[in-house]
Design a protein around this motif. Structure first.
Motif, PDB file in Angstrom:
ATOM      1  N   SER A 143       0.814  -1.220   0.000  1.00  0.00           N
ATOM      2  CA  SER A 143       0.000   0.000   0.000  1.00  0.00           C
ATOM      3  C   SER A 143       0.850   1.274   0.000  1.00  0.00           C
ATOM      4  O   SER A 143       0.408   2.307  -0.479  1.00  0.00           O
ATOM      5  N   ASP A 144       2.091   1.184   0.517  1.00  0.00           N
ATOM      6  CA  ASP A 144       2.983   2.351   0.477  1.00  0.00           C
ATOM      7  C   ASP A 144       3.291   2.785  -0.957  1.00  0.00           C
ATOM      8  O   ASP A 144       3.652   3.927  -1.211  1.00  0.00           O
ATOM      9  N   LYS A 145       3.182   1.824  -1.854  1.00  0.00           N
ATOM     10  CA  LYS A 145       3.548   2.070  -3.253  1.00  0.00           C
ATOM     11  C   LYS A 145       2.415   2.733  -4.052  1.00  0.00           C
ATOM     12  O   LYS A 145       2.625   3.128  -5.208  1.00  0.00           O
ATOM     13  N   ILE A 182       1.077   7.400 -10.205  1.00  0.00           N
ATOM     14  CA  ILE A 182       1.815   8.386 -11.013  1.00  0.00           C
ATOM     15  C   ILE A 182       2.311   7.740 -12.307  1.00  0.00           C
ATOM     16  O   ILE A 182       2.229   8.329 -13.387  1.00  0.00           O
ATOM     17  N   ILE A 183       2.792   6.499 -12.202  1.00  0.00           N
ATOM     18  CA  ILE A 183       3.292   5.802 -13.400  1.00  0.00           C
ATOM     19  C   ILE A 183       2.130   5.437 -14.326  1.00  0.00           C
ATOM     20  O   ILE A 183       2.186   5.671 -15.543  1.00  0.00           O
ATOM     21  N   LEU A 184       1.053   4.916 -13.751  1.00  0.00           N
ATOM     22  CA  LEU A 184      -0.112   4.516 -14.546  1.00  0.00           C
ATOM     23  C   LEU A 184      -0.667   5.701 -15.342  1.00  0.00           C
ATOM     24  O   LEU A 184      -1.096   5.560 -16.490  1.00  0.00           O
ATOM     25  N   ASP A 185      -0.603   6.876 -14.707  1.00  0.00           N
ATOM     26  CA  ASP A 185      -1.120   8.105 -15.311  1.00  0.00           C
ATOM     27  C   ASP A 185      -0.409   8.456 -16.618  1.00  0.00           C
ATOM     28  O   ASP A 185      -0.930   9.220 -17.436  1.00  0.00           O
ATOM     29  N   LYS A 186       0.789   7.884 -16.820  1.00  0.00           N
ATOM     30  CA  LYS A 186       1.555   8.206 -18.039  1.00  0.00           C
ATOM     31  C   LYS A 186       1.219   7.293 -19.207  1.00  0.00           C
ATOM     32  O   LYS A 186       1.845   7.372 -20.265  1.00  0.00           O
ATOM     33  N   MET A 187       0.248   6.370 -18.994  1.00  0.00           N
ATOM     34  CA  MET A 187      -0.076   5.368 -20.023  1.00  0.00           C
ATOM     35  C   MET A 187      -0.212   5.962 -21.426  1.00  0.00           C
ATOM     36  O   MET A 187       0.333   5.413 -22.390  1.00  0.00           O
ATOM     37  N   SER A 193      10.788   1.327 -10.439  1.00  0.00           N
ATOM     38  CA  SER A 193      10.460   2.012  -9.183  1.00  0.00           C
ATOM     39  C   SER A 193      10.478   1.053  -7.997  1.00  0.00           C
ATOM     40  O   SER A 193      10.193   1.460  -6.871  1.00  0.00           O
ATOM     41  N   GLY A 194      10.765  -0.237  -8.238  1.00  0.00           N
ATOM     42  CA  GLY A 194      10.927  -1.185  -7.141  1.00  0.00           C
ATOM     43  C   GLY A 194       9.758  -2.134  -6.947  1.00  0.00           C
ATOM     44  O   GLY A 194       9.727  -2.893  -5.976  1.00  0.00           O
ATOM     45  N   CYS A 195       8.771  -2.126  -7.847  1.00  0.00           N
ATOM     46  CA  CYS A 195       7.679  -3.099  -7.737  1.00  0.00           C
ATOM     47  C   CYS A 195       8.201  -4.468  -8.182  1.00  0.00           C
ATOM     48  O   CYS A 195       9.000  -4.559  -9.117  1.00  0.00           O
TER      49      CYS A 195
END
Lengths: 424, 424
Positions: free
Chosen positions: B192-194, B200-205, B220-222
């Motif tokens: 959930s911290d992520k 923010i990343i998804l928004d760049k689709m 980003s570490g996922c």
């Protein structure tokens, strides 16, 4: 932490009823001024601090909201004075921004340029009833016309707007001219250093009367002989009711102190406006009219309304301001309607906006079938296309109260939709 | 000293042609929204600095123009940090001021409250083409309606406005929901911290595509397994064209991560809007739609237009903001039209405002007899009363050029008046 609910000190939330009135007035003002060929423009709310503090704004310069510099420009380690912290401020009027705008864009503008500006201005005045720190100004200006035709047009256009907004109230235009004011002062023998003091005292005429003006002039150090010569002339002028006779009187008394052409042009302005009026107003010469701003150079005018103290509009000629930006003087003349004053007058008098279109409310029972809701929404859409206002809302438990409330908002026609389609 | 002609950095003088277009659009927007029962309101340009910095504004909080304290409150001898110098700032949007307004005035407002706000907002963005530090926002909001009916109305009203402003451009509505976004992330197994990083990343689709999203998530570490589960779901959802099938898919895949009612309500919203449209637009589920602001709690939506990248309008539900002022959460949902974006699109496309009234210019020779000038002005006044625009102007030496210039301003009809009355 809970946040602060109230607006910032001295500024105002405008509620729906007042906002409807504002929109209604602005629509009339815009439509009327546009019919005279004024074109709308917009300038930023913020201006360079150096422009704002250039002595064009008089007392208003003390009331500027200054904006903090940002980023590297803001050096907190070396703060000596307030001006180290700021490079711009919020505009306190629309005239200085207009002069800058004209200077910056003149090659793209028609000449003469007839500008219409409606916008917020900001003054950090002491908060008091009816006076706010953000308020709307509503200005027309003609730039590039040195003739009295500029004054004539401004006066006719503003009179036309006022007669549409307040058709019940008779109003009168008061006119004066800074050159006449100056000549009167010289005729009396006041020394030129005293000029601004004399103007400030004269400006109080409507509050303190002629005797009060005389008393304050002497208290301020004017000699008695000059003062009585001055008030004697004021007395004579105020007794002259006919504008062309006033002109003759001015020319005779002020001979050697004023160019006759100034008086002729001034009288011509009054007479033309008086001739052209299709409206019921009076136009009078007011030898005590000064107007506060330092930038006026010629004609000054105000409009007063029967039953209300003070003025509802004012303006004048300012032929020297644009030159401060361009290096070349350009004639300019403007008129500002006291928008907030008129709003207050109309609110106090219980003014009702003429209702322009029918307002219908569709009330649907909660949980209504999706198909029916679609039908309701489609029908609402169709009626809106016909120019109606249609509010679609779910039905409250206390439907009677809901309808009463909606009625106060102007909804007079109600349609109800229930879960079982035939129950309507 | 000459004053500065240019507007302050990043702000803009609006020239007459663009201002005509703005006024024209605002009139359409106001008329249309009012026909849905939205009522106009106005909030001050300045807000308490504590409200502005309360984390409701996301990135915009870095862009606040702060206003210097005044009088005794400003102590230059003891400046430690920027916030010692300021107690208010210029608003960066209209949503936070609306929440404060509602909290302060709710007892005087109808419920649900349907607000229409058009006003300037201020952001100290890096100056760049087409982006200004003062710009107009144009918002509708419904406060006090927790049902999806609020979303439906906002979408129908905004679609109606856009179809009137840009009738030539097909547009489509993209919808998503913050709860679905959260559930998708949990389904993938992201910690959930992520969450905000993932958003923010998804928004760049739209810029980097699905492969780009996958790459950045891993960078980003996922972890790889979660990431591929996530992008797999995104892929599946983007392939589903039918909205009710998308609903079934969401319920099946996100079982245990989301309340089925959220999905049902979301699908219901899309279907009703789709059913009711009398206009030509598409409505689609966009699983990558996030919207920047941190305050959204439910549905989020954007409108895109064929042939233009990015969106022309956007909004969503923010049920937690008003509670920050009142202590009690109140449902709220809003939609903002990208007014400046639409102005830019229309200007670029050479849009011409439909001419509403005839524009006539009366040109009079300088030095014309006073009697004739009075007649001209009276005649002009009479034609204005009939709804025409009549410009009265003195004749230039080069009359042909003057007429050409006036023609560019829309004057098509000319009448000329000479010193000797019969020379016309």
């Amino acid at each position: 932490m809970t946040l602060i609910k109230k607006p910032v000190t001295g500024m105002k939330d405008i509620l729906p009823d007042e906002m409807e009135l504002r929109d209604y007035l602005i629509a009339i003002i815009k439509k009327t001024y546009r019919s005279y060929g004024f074109t709308p423009i917009k300038t930023p709310a913020a201006e360079h601090i150096g422009n704002l503090l250039s002595s064009q704004g008089g007392e208003n310069e003390k009331l500027i909201f200054k904006i903090l510099k940002r980023g590297e420009k803001l050096n907190l380690n070396n703060v000596d004075k307030e001006l180290d912290l700021t490079d711009m401020g919020l505009r306190y009027d629309l005239t200085l921004p207009l002069a800058r705008y004209f200077a910056a864009n003149s090659s793209k503008l028609p000449m003469p340029f007839k500008a219409l500006q409606i916008g917020s201005v900001f003054r950090a005045d002491r908060p008091q009833k009816g006076r706010y720190r953000q308020f709307t100004q509503c200005d027309i200006d003609i730039i590039g016309d040195a003739s009295e035709f500029a004054e004539i047009e401004l006066l006719l256009a503003a009179a036309s707007v006022l007669s549409k907004i307040c058709p019940e109230n008779k109003f009168f235009i008061r006119l004066n001219n800074r050159e006449i004011l100056k000549a009167m002062s010289e005729y009396a023998g006041f020394i030129s250093d005293k000029l601004s003091d004399v103007f400030i005292i004269l400006d109080k005429m409507d509050k303190i009367g002629l005797a009060g003006v005389q008393k304050e002039l002497i208290e301020s150090g004017c000699d008695e002989k000059s003062t009585s010569k001055y008030t004697g002339l004021l007395q004579k002028l105020s007794e002259s009711k006919d504008i062309s006779k006033t002109g003759d009187l001015l020319k005779k008394e002020l001979e050697g102190f004023i160019n006759e052409e100034v008086v002729d042009s001034f009288i011509f302005t009054s007479e033309i406006v008086n001739n052209c009026k299709s409206l019921d107003f009076d136009i009078v010469f007011d030898p005590s009219l000064v107007r506060g701003m330092g930038y006026y150079t010629g004609t000054v005018f105000e409009i007063s309304m029967d039953g209300f103290s003070g003025s509802v509009a004012g303006g004048g000629r300012y032929d020297k301001m644009i030159g401060k930006f361009t290096g070349t003087d350009t004639p300019a003349c403007g008129f500002s309607i006291g928008f907030e004053r008129i709003i207050a007058i109309l609110c106090d008098s219980g003014f009702k906006i003429p209702s322009l279109n029918e307002k219908t409310a569709f009330l649907y029972e909660k949980g209504i079938d999706r198909k029916i809701l679609s039908d309701i929404l489609r029908e609402a859409e169709a009626e809106r296309t016909d120019g109606k206002t249609v509010l679609v809302s779910s039905m409250n438990k206390n439907k009677k109260f809901q309808k009463e409330q909606l009625n106060k908002q102007g909804y007079t026609d109600f349609r109800e939709f229930y879960r079982e389609e035939l129950k309507r």
